[in-house]
Design a protein around this motif. Sequence first.
Motif, PDB file in Angstrom:
ATOM      1  N   LYS A 167     -25.047 -20.100  12.549  1.00  0.00           N
ATOM      2  CA  LYS A 167     -24.169 -20.241  11.324  1.00  0.00           C
ATOM      3  C   LYS A 167     -24.760 -21.335  10.516  1.00  0.00           C
ATOM      4  CE  LYS A 167     -19.574 -19.812   9.521  1.00  0.00           C
ATOM      5  NZ  LYS A 167     -17.982 -20.016  10.141  1.00  0.00           N
ATOM      6  N   ASP A 168     -25.016 -22.520  11.065  1.00  0.00           N
ATOM      7  CA  ASP A 168     -25.503 -23.556  10.377  1.00  0.00           C
ATOM      8  C   ASP A 168     -27.144 -23.491   9.839  1.00  0.00           C
ATOM      9  OD1 ASP A 168     -23.580 -25.265  10.574  1.00  0.00           O
ATOM     10  OD2 ASP A 168     -24.498 -26.387  12.176  1.00  0.00           O
ATOM     11  N   ILE A 169     -27.992 -22.426  10.697  1.00  0.00           N
ATOM     12  CA  ILE A 169     -29.085 -22.443  10.155  1.00  0.00           C
ATOM     13  C   ILE A 169     -29.247 -21.285   8.931  1.00  0.00           C
ATOM     14  CG2 ILE A 169     -31.363 -20.884  10.634  1.00  0.00           C
ATOM     15  CD1 ILE A 169     -30.973 -21.942  13.555  1.00  0.00           C
ATOM     16  N   MET A 170     -28.236 -20.114   9.015  1.00  0.00           N
ATOM     17  CA  MET A 170     -28.204 -19.490   7.873  1.00  0.00           C
ATOM     18  C   MET A 170     -27.543 -19.940   6.658  1.00  0.00           C
ATOM     19  SD  MET A 170     -26.913 -15.660   9.807  1.00  0.00           S
ATOM     20  CE  MET A 170     -28.185 -14.812  10.569  1.00  0.00           C
ATOM     21  N   GLY A 171     -26.514 -20.892   6.855  1.00  0.00           N
ATOM     22  CA  GLY A 171     -25.920 -21.496   5.708  1.00  0.00           C
ATOM     23  C   GLY A 171     -26.923 -22.246   4.985  1.00  0.00           C
ATOM     24  N   ARG A 172     -27.853 -23.121   5.579  1.00  0.00           N
ATOM     25  CA  ARG A 172     -28.945 -23.890   5.010  1.00  0.00           C
ATOM     26  C   ARG A 172     -29.908 -22.916   4.181  1.00  0.00           C
ATOM     27  NH1 ARG A 172     -28.948 -26.564   9.773  1.00  0.00           N
ATOM     28  NH2 ARG A 172     -30.980 -25.759  10.395  1.00  0.00           N
ATOM     29  N   LYS A 173     -29.888 -21.817   4.727  1.00  0.00           N
ATOM     30  CA  LYS A 173     -30.854 -20.568   4.023  1.00  0.00           C
ATOM     31  C   LYS A 173     -30.381 -19.961   2.667  1.00  0.00           C
ATOM     32  CE  LYS A 173     -34.530 -21.297   6.556  1.00  0.00           C
ATOM     33  NZ  LYS A 173     -35.846 -22.102   5.956  1.00  0.00           N
ATOM     34  N   SER A 174     -29.024 -20.206   2.389  1.00  0.00           N
ATOM     35  CA  SER A 174     -28.119 -19.585   1.505  1.00  0.00           C
ATOM     36  C   SER A 174     -28.837 -20.243   0.109  1.00  0.00           C
ATOM     37  CB  SER A 174     -26.806 -19.919   1.273  1.00  0.00           C
ATOM     38  OG  SER A 174     -26.166 -19.317   2.724  1.00  0.00           O
ATOM     39  N   SER A 175     -28.824 -19.177  -0.994  1.00  0.00           N
ATOM     40  CA  SER A 175     -29.552 -19.346  -2.305  1.00  0.00           C
ATOM     41  C   SER A 175     -28.328 -20.111  -3.136  1.00  0.00           C
ATOM     42  CB  SER A 175     -30.027 -18.264  -2.849  1.00  0.00           C
ATOM     43  OG  SER A 175     -30.761 -17.703  -2.326  1.00  0.00           O
ATOM     44  N   ILE A 176     -27.175 -19.706  -2.563  1.00  0.00           N
ATOM     45  CA  ILE A 176     -25.892 -20.257  -3.663  1.00  0.00           C
ATOM     46  C   ILE A 176     -24.813 -20.875  -2.696  1.00  0.00           C
ATOM     47  CG2 ILE A 176     -24.110 -19.305  -5.316  1.00  0.00           C
ATOM     48  CD1 ILE A 176     -25.558 -16.606  -5.336  1.00  0.00           C
ATOM     49  N   PHE A 177     -24.446 -22.106  -3.315  1.00  0.00           N
ATOM     50  CA  PHE A 177     -23.510 -22.828  -2.867  1.00  0.00           C
ATOM     51  C   PHE A 177     -22.323 -23.247  -3.789  1.00  0.00           C
ATOM     52  CE2 PHE A 177     -27.062 -23.489  -0.250  1.00  0.00           C
ATOM     53  CZ  PHE A 177     -26.773 -24.029   0.907  1.00  0.00           C
ATOM     54  N   ASP A 178     -21.139 -22.950  -3.353  1.00  0.00           N
ATOM     55  CA  ASP A 178     -19.881 -23.525  -4.150  1.00  0.00           C
ATOM     56  C   ASP A 178     -19.145 -24.600  -3.629  1.00  0.00           C
ATOM     57  OD1 ASP A 178     -17.656 -23.218  -5.884  1.00  0.00           O
ATOM     58  OD2 ASP A 178     -16.494 -21.900  -4.533  1.00  0.00           O
ATOM     59  N   GLN A 179     -19.202 -25.510  -4.157  1.00  0.00           N
ATOM     60  CA  GLN A 179     -18.932 -26.947  -3.699  1.00  0.00           C
ATOM     61  C   GLN A 179     -19.436 -27.199  -2.354  1.00  0.00           C
ATOM     62  OE1 GLN A 179     -14.750 -28.075  -5.230  1.00  0.00           O
ATOM     63  NE2 GLN A 179     -14.724 -26.085  -5.863  1.00  0.00           N
ATOM     64  N   GLY A 180     -20.374 -26.893  -1.916  1.00  0.00           N
ATOM     65  CA  GLY A 180     -21.026 -27.203  -0.551  1.00  0.00           C
ATOM     66  C   GLY A 180     -20.796 -25.909   0.391  1.00  0.00           C
ATOM     67  N   HIS A 216     -11.552 -22.538  14.459  1.00  0.00           N
ATOM     68  CA  HIS A 216     -11.150 -22.157  13.036  1.00  0.00           C
ATOM     69  C   HIS A 216     -12.187 -21.409  12.456  1.00  0.00           C
ATOM     70  CE1 HIS A 216      -9.940 -22.510   8.611  1.00  0.00           C
ATOM     71  NE2 HIS A 216      -8.686 -22.420   9.276  1.00  0.00           N
ATOM     72  N   HIS A 217     -13.569 -21.743  12.704  1.00  0.00           N
ATOM     73  CA  HIS A 217     -14.540 -21.351  11.888  1.00  0.00           C
ATOM     74  C   HIS A 217     -14.966 -19.647  11.900  1.00  0.00           C
ATOM     75  CE1 HIS A 217     -18.209 -20.720  14.302  1.00  0.00           C
ATOM     76  NE2 HIS A 217     -17.595 -21.332  15.046  1.00  0.00           N
ATOM     77  N   VAL A 218     -14.780 -19.363  13.124  1.00  0.00           N
ATOM     78  CA  VAL A 218     -15.159 -17.745  13.215  1.00  0.00           C
ATOM     79  C   VAL A 218     -14.610 -16.832  12.433  1.00  0.00           C
ATOM     80  CG1 VAL A 218     -15.271 -16.009  14.906  1.00  0.00           C
ATOM     81  CG2 VAL A 218     -15.299 -18.504  15.856  1.00  0.00           C
ATOM     82  N   GLY A 219     -15.468 -16.270  11.765  1.00  0.00           N
ATOM     83  CA  GLY A 219     -14.956 -15.327  10.691  1.00  0.00           C
ATOM     84  C   GLY A 219     -14.941 -15.657   9.351  1.00  0.00           C
ATOM     85  N   LYS A 220     -15.308 -17.131   9.137  1.00  0.00           N
ATOM     86  CA  LYS A 220     -15.117 -17.501   7.658  1.00  0.00           C
ATOM     87  C   LYS A 220     -16.510 -18.103   7.496  1.00  0.00           C
ATOM     88  CE  LYS A 220     -10.424 -19.229   8.939  1.00  0.00           C
ATOM     89  NZ  LYS A 220     -10.277 -18.779  10.217  1.00  0.00           N
ATOM     90  N   ARG A 221     -16.533 -18.181   6.172  1.00  0.00           N
ATOM     91  CA  ARG A 221     -18.116 -18.702   5.594  1.00  0.00           C
ATOM     92  C   ARG A 221     -18.011 -20.270   5.687  1.00  0.00           C
ATOM     93  NH1 ARG A 221     -21.598 -14.561   4.650  1.00  0.00           N
ATOM     94  NH2 ARG A 221     -20.061 -12.702   5.250  1.00  0.00           N
ATOM     95  N   TYR A 222     -17.267 -20.980   6.067  1.00  0.00           N
ATOM     96  CA  TYR A 222     -17.538 -22.436   6.213  1.00  0.00           C
ATOM     97  C   TYR A 222     -18.481 -22.781   7.494  1.00  0.00           C
ATOM     98  CZ  TYR A 222     -13.099 -22.271   3.375  1.00  0.00           C
ATOM     99  OH  TYR A 222     -12.546 -22.167   2.400  1.00  0.00           O
ATOM    100  N   ILE A 223     -19.400 -24.032   7.224  1.00  0.00           N
ATOM    101  CA  ILE A 223     -20.142 -24.491   8.142  1.00  0.00           C
ATOM    102  C   ILE A 223     -19.668 -25.745   8.555  1.00  0.00           C
ATOM    103  CG2 ILE A 223     -22.355 -23.220   7.620  1.00  0.00           C
ATOM    104  CD1 ILE A 223     -22.990 -25.607   5.910  1.00  0.00           C
ATOM    105  N   LYS A 224     -20.107 -26.288   9.751  1.00  0.00           N
ATOM    106  CA  LYS A 224     -19.400 -27.617  10.210  1.00  0.00           C
ATOM    107  C   LYS A 224     -19.451 -28.744   9.277  1.00  0.00           C
ATOM    108  CE  LYS A 224     -20.550 -28.774  14.356  1.00  0.00           C
ATOM    109  NZ  LYS A 224     -21.297 -29.261  15.667  1.00  0.00           N
ATOM    110  N   LYS A 225     -20.440 -28.994   8.267  1.00  0.00           N
ATOM    111  CA  LYS A 225     -20.522 -29.790   7.223  1.00  0.00           C
ATOM    112  C   LYS A 225     -19.271 -29.877   6.449  1.00  0.00           C
ATOM    113  CE  LYS A 225     -23.358 -31.404   3.303  1.00  0.00           C
ATOM    114  NZ  LYS A 225     -24.721 -31.217   2.889  1.00  0.00           N
ATOM    115  N   ASN A 226     -18.941 -28.274   6.161  1.00  0.00           N
ATOM    116  CA  ASN A 226     -17.713 -28.367   5.240  1.00  0.00           C
ATOM    117  C   ASN A 226     -16.407 -28.781   5.678  1.00  0.00           C
ATOM    118  OD1 ASN A 226     -19.127 -25.056   4.519  1.00  0.00           O
ATOM    119  ND2 ASN A 226     -19.337 -26.965   3.416  1.00  0.00           N
ATOM    120  N   TYR A 227     -16.415 -28.545   7.249  1.00  0.00           N
ATOM    121  CA  TYR A 227     -14.987 -29.405   7.880  1.00  0.00           C
ATOM    122  C   TYR A 227     -15.166 -30.741   8.010  1.00  0.00           C
ATOM    123  CZ  TYR A 227     -13.986 -24.614   9.714  1.00  0.00           C
ATOM    124  OH  TYR A 227     -13.673 -23.165   9.569  1.00  0.00           O
ATOM    125  N   LYS A 228     -16.271 -31.455   8.195  1.00  0.00           N
ATOM    126  CA  LYS A 228     -16.326 -32.693   8.167  1.00  0.00           C
ATOM    127  C   LYS A 228     -16.068 -33.395   6.744  1.00  0.00           C
ATOM    128  CE  LYS A 228     -19.515 -33.272  12.118  1.00  0.00           C
ATOM    129  NZ  LYS A 228     -20.629 -34.096  12.729  1.00  0.00           N
TER     130      LYS A 228
END
Length: 368
Positions: A261-274, A321-333
Motif C-alpha cells: 500500500k505504501d509503495i503503490m501510494g507513492r507511485k500515484s499520479s494524483i494526491f488530494d491533500q496527501g 482501520h486502513h484495510v479497504g481505505k485509500r489512506y496510507i500510514k503517512k496520512n494516519y500520522k
Amino acid sequence: MADSSFFDELRDNSLVKAEIVAQYFWAWAKVIIKTAKKGSNKIAYIDLFSGPGRYQDGSKSTPLLILERAIADPDMSQMLVTLFNDKNSNHTQSLKQAIASIPDIGRLRHEPIVLNKEVGEEIFQAIQQINNNVPTLFFVDPWGYKGLSLKLIRSLIKGWGCDCIFFFNYNKINPGLNNPKVKEHMNSLFGQERVNVLQPELKLMSPEQRELTIVNAICKALEEVGGSHVQDFCFKNAKANRTSHYLIFVSKSRIGHSIIKDIMGRKSSIFDQGVPSFEYNPAPAIQLSLFDIKPPDELENMLLDEFAGKTLTMLEVYNQHHVGKRYIKKNYKQALLKLEAEGKIITNPSKRTENTFGDSVEITFLPK
C-alpha cells in the motif's frame, strides 16, 4: 499470443508496474528472509508471463530488476530461486540472452529457470518442485485474461509467505463480462454465481459505476479464496484518459498489505491533500480518481468516532482501520498529529521530535 507491441506502446505504465513489483519483492524478501533461514533457506520469485528481458525502449523488465537486486545482496544471492515462463518463444529467448548478459549473474547460487510453456499442469508441477515450503512471490501478467483464474490465485497464495501480484486487464475484461464467447473465462475469474449477478447489473450502469463495481467484484472474489488482504492500483491510458488495467495484490499477510500500500501510494499520479489516488496516469487530468478519496480531516473524524474511549498504539490504529481505505500510514500520522495539537487525543510519550509520530506512540482517544 500476446501482442508484442504491448512492450512498446505502454512503456510508461510498464515501467511503473515493474518498479512496483520489484520494490515490493525487495521489501517482502527482507521481512521473509529471517524466518526462511530457519527452514528451507530459500525464497522464490515466479513470473508466469515474464515477457522479454527488455522493453522496446531498452528499459529493464521485472525479471532483470529482481535478479540484479538479488545479486547485490549476500543473503538473497544465496537463497533466491527464480522461475520465468512465457509461451512466446521470442520472449523467452530474449529473456535468456538478457539474463546471461547481467554482470556477475554467476553469483546466484540457484540458476534462473526460463520456461516456454502454456500456463497449465506442467507449469504447476514445476512450481511445486520449487515452492514446496518455500515462501514465494508470484507475478502473473497475462496480456488478456486467459490462464488467470481464482483457482490459480488460490493455489499460489496457499503456502506460508506466498503473495501474488497480478495484471487485471480491465480493457478486455469489461466487455468480456457480457460476451457469451468468453463466459467460461469470466466464470473462472469471478466465479459463475458472481458473473450471473453482475451481467444484468452492469448493463444499467454508467462507465464509472461499472468500473467500480467490477473492481470491487474481483476484490471480493479474491477474499473468498483466501486473499484476506487485497490492494488494487489503476493504470490510465494517456491518449484517452481511460482505465487500461489494474495491478492487484493479494495476500494473507497484514504486513505485506501495508508494504504494498505504501509503495503503490507513492507511485500515484494524483494526491488530494496527501491522500493518494492509487492511480497512475501518464498525463494526469484535473479531476481526481473515480474512487472516493476523503480528505485528511474526514480521516480525523473517522478515527475519533471509531476509537472513542480506547487506548492503542499508532500501529494498532493503522492496522485496524486502513484495510479497504485509500489512506496510507503517512496520512494516519498526519491526522493524529493534528488531533494531538487540537487536544482531542492524549499521547504517550507526548514529548517527541517535532512533527513525528512513531509506530509505538500510545494514543488515548477521549470519550465522546
